[in-house]
Design an enzyme around this catalytic site. Structure first.
Site, mmCIF file in Angstrom:
data_model
loop_
_atom_site.group_PDB
_atom_site.id
_atom_site.type_symbol
_atom_site.label_atom_id
_atom_site.label_comp_id
_atom_site.label_asym_id
_atom_site.label_seq_id
_atom_site.Cartn_x
_atom_site.Cartn_y
_atom_site.Cartn_z
ATOM 1 N N ARG A 37 15.567 46.109 9.118
ATOM 2 C CA ARG A 37 16.585 47.153 9.055
ATOM 3 C C ARG A 37 17.957 46.528 9.234
ATOM 4 O O ARG A 37 18.167 45.779 10.189
ATOM 5 C CB ARG A 37 16.308 48.199 10.145
ATOM 6 C CG ARG A 37 17.317 49.336 10.147
ATOM 7 C CD ARG A 37 16.836 50.527 10.947
ATOM 8 N NE ARG A 37 15.619 51.119 10.389
ATOM 9 C CZ ARG A 37 15.219 52.375 10.625
ATOM 10 N NH1 ARG A 37 15.920 53.148 11.422
ATOM 11 N NH2 ARG A 37 14.100 52.830 10.089
ATOM 12 N N LYS A 61 1.417 52.817 13.169
ATOM 13 C CA LYS A 61 1.301 53.035 11.719
ATOM 14 C C LYS A 61 0.126 52.232 11.159
ATOM 15 O O LYS A 61 -0.734 52.769 10.469
ATOM 16 C CB LYS A 61 2.615 52.620 11.036
ATOM 17 C CG LYS A 61 2.715 52.965 9.571
ATOM 18 C CD LYS A 61 4.098 52.616 8.989
ATOM 19 C CE LYS A 61 5.123 53.693 9.240
ATOM 20 N NZ LYS A 61 6.356 53.526 8.429
ATOM 21 N N LYS A 73 9.256 44.598 13.981
ATOM 22 C CA LYS A 73 10.413 45.061 13.217
ATOM 23 C C LYS A 73 11.562 44.097 13.452
ATOM 24 O O LYS A 73 11.684 43.517 14.532
ATOM 25 C CB LYS A 73 10.859 46.447 13.689
ATOM 26 C CG LYS A 73 11.585 47.250 12.632
ATOM 27 C CD LYS A 73 10.595 48.039 11.773
ATOM 28 C CE LYS A 73 11.258 48.963 10.803
ATOM 29 N NZ LYS A 73 10.304 49.875 10.174
ATOM 30 N N ASP A 110 13.328 47.807 4.635
ATOM 31 C CA ASP A 110 13.484 49.004 5.469
ATOM 32 C C ASP A 110 14.872 49.584 5.178
ATOM 33 O O ASP A 110 15.521 49.175 4.212
ATOM 34 C CB ASP A 110 13.309 48.651 6.958
ATOM 35 C CG ASP A 110 13.070 49.887 7.816
ATOM 36 O OD1 ASP A 110 11.961 50.433 7.773
ATOM 37 O OD2 ASP A 110 14.002 50.338 8.523
ATOM 38 N N THR A 145 5.847 54.763 -0.376
ATOM 39 C CA THR A 145 6.035 55.590 0.825
ATOM 40 C C THR A 145 6.205 57.043 0.396
ATOM 41 O O THR A 145 5.581 57.951 0.958
ATOM 42 C CB THR A 145 7.278 55.128 1.618
ATOM 43 O OG1 THR A 145 7.147 53.727 1.895
ATOM 44 C CG2 THR A 145 7.407 55.884 2.929
ATOM 45 N N ALA A 227 15.491 60.543 6.926
ATOM 46 C CA ALA A 227 16.618 59.643 7.200
ATOM 47 C C ALA A 227 16.320 58.839 8.461
ATOM 48 O O ALA A 227 15.224 58.333 8.637
ATOM 49 C CB ALA A 227 17.901 60.452 7.316
ATOM 50 N N ALA A 249 10.741 59.632 7.886
ATOM 51 C CA ALA A 249 11.670 58.983 8.832
ATOM 52 C C ALA A 249 10.865 58.458 10.021
ATOM 53 O O ALA A 249 9.994 59.160 10.537
ATOM 54 C CB ALA A 249 12.722 59.975 9.302
#
Ligand code: PHE
Length: 348
Positions: A37, A61, A73, A110, A145, A227, A249
């Site tokens: 991200r 997940k 992440k 991401d 996704t 979002a 999201a």
């Protein structure tokens, strides 16, 4: 206070000078995976907090998706003004940080990163998913996704979205694709984004445009948060006018207890980390299991049935779908930890 994460790497990128955070939440089920991200944060500590939350979400997940993967992440905190040169420097810095973990974690796209960025990452590390097909990767994960989200929405509204009302909040690569698919199937849409430029998509899809705060509480059958996280707060719950919330999201709940508040109000909340798992499911199927596009699409489509089964399990047990999903994930994680201990003591 226990640290739930296995490892958190924080460094000032030597090329970019920007804060780089790589969080490895769990490798209990296998290599940690999770996207990169690149976003704006008031402080690097906020970027770190986001990485901690998002990596935990990836563990759940992967666990519910049945993947033998853990959760991680990477977050890069961007300044308010960036240019291509700084972005590239930050990507290379992130790639070096990822590579230093020696394969315990692999990244992907991401919020704020996409397919071409994965090629830049690959200049410095092989631990990257979703490179362009021309580089041998599975490509952009967002259409997949989105496909998982649409499959979920169909399952939750009883098969067909035609004539049903949806509010899609966030029209990025995933939210935009979800809205487009719903419109094609004759759904009635309220669309919203912090970027007013996305209004053109609403017009193109003949949808109603609204400000994000208003769209969140619109009178619809289904709210689709697409979002950033934290939109479902204790304060917003009494204002909601939807029957179902299901969207991609990550980390939608400002606090886990909000799942109970939603349940008490009779609103069905489908766990975000299950609804939004299509991207990672597709990437793993194509890049690791050698699945063809048809098989991968079938697996992504199956997310709808997984969510429906979680909802049915939850009803039967008198618990929230959030709890049912958590139980399922934690059962897998516990089993993996137990196997590890047995193997460990066998060796020791
Ligand atoms: N952004 C994806 C997610 O949140 C992460 C990802 C996709 C990671 C595809 C690897 C491959 O699930």
């Amino acid at each position: 206070m226990t640290l739930e994460h296995e490892e958190v790497l924080v460094r000032r990128g030597p090329r970019s000078g920007l804060p780089i955070v790589v969080a490895v939440h769990s490798t209990a089920l296998g290599q940690a995976v999770g996207g990169l991200r690149m976003w704006h944060y008031p402080d690097w500590r906020d970027a770190q907090a986001d990485a901690l939350r998002l990596s935990r979400g990836m563990t759940y997940k992967c666990a519910v998706a049945g993947a033998d993967k853990g959760g991680g992440k990477t977050v890069v905190a961007l300044p308010s003004r960036t240019d291509d040169q700084l972005r590239r420097a930050a990507l290379l810095d992130a790639a070096d940080a990822i590579d230093s973990l020696g394969g315990r974690y692999a990244t992907g796209p991401d919020v704020g990163t996409g397919e071409p960025d994965m090629d830049v990452i690959a200049e410095r590390t092989s631990h990257v998913f979703c490179r362009p097909a021309s580089s041998g990767g599975s490509g952009d994960s967002s259409p997949h996704t989105a496909a998982g989200v649409v499959a979920t929405l169909r399952a939750l509204v009883g098969g067909s979205v035609t004539g049903k009302r949806f509010a899609v909040v966030g029209l990025g690569r995933v939210g935009g694709a979800v809205a487009t698919a719903l419109a094609a199937d004759g759904a009635d849409l309220v669309l919203s984004d912090v970027d007013a430029g996305k209004r053109a998509l609403a017009e193109q899809l003949k949808a109603t445009w609204d400000e994000p705060a208003a769209a969140l509480t619109a009178d619809v059958d289904v709210l689709v948060p697409a979002a950033l996280g934290g939109v479902l707060t204790e304060a917003v719950v009494p204002e909601l006018r939807c029957a179902i919330i299901a969207g991609p999201a990550n980390n939608q709940l400002a606090d886990e207890s909000v799942a109970d508040l939603l349940h008490e109000r009779g609103i069905l909340w489908a766990p975000d980390y299950v609804v939004g798992s299509g991207g990672v499911v597709n990437a793993l199927a194509v890049e690791l299991d050698g699945s063809g596009p048809a098989r991968a699409a079938e697996l992504v489509e199956g997310i709808g049935a997984t969510v429906a089964a979680l909802v049915a399990d939850a009803r039967r047990a008198g618990i929230t779908p959030a709890r049912a999903a958590r139980d399922r994930a934690e059962a897998r994680l516990r089993a993996a930890a137990a196997t590890r201990e047995t193997v460990g003591s066998g060796r020791g």
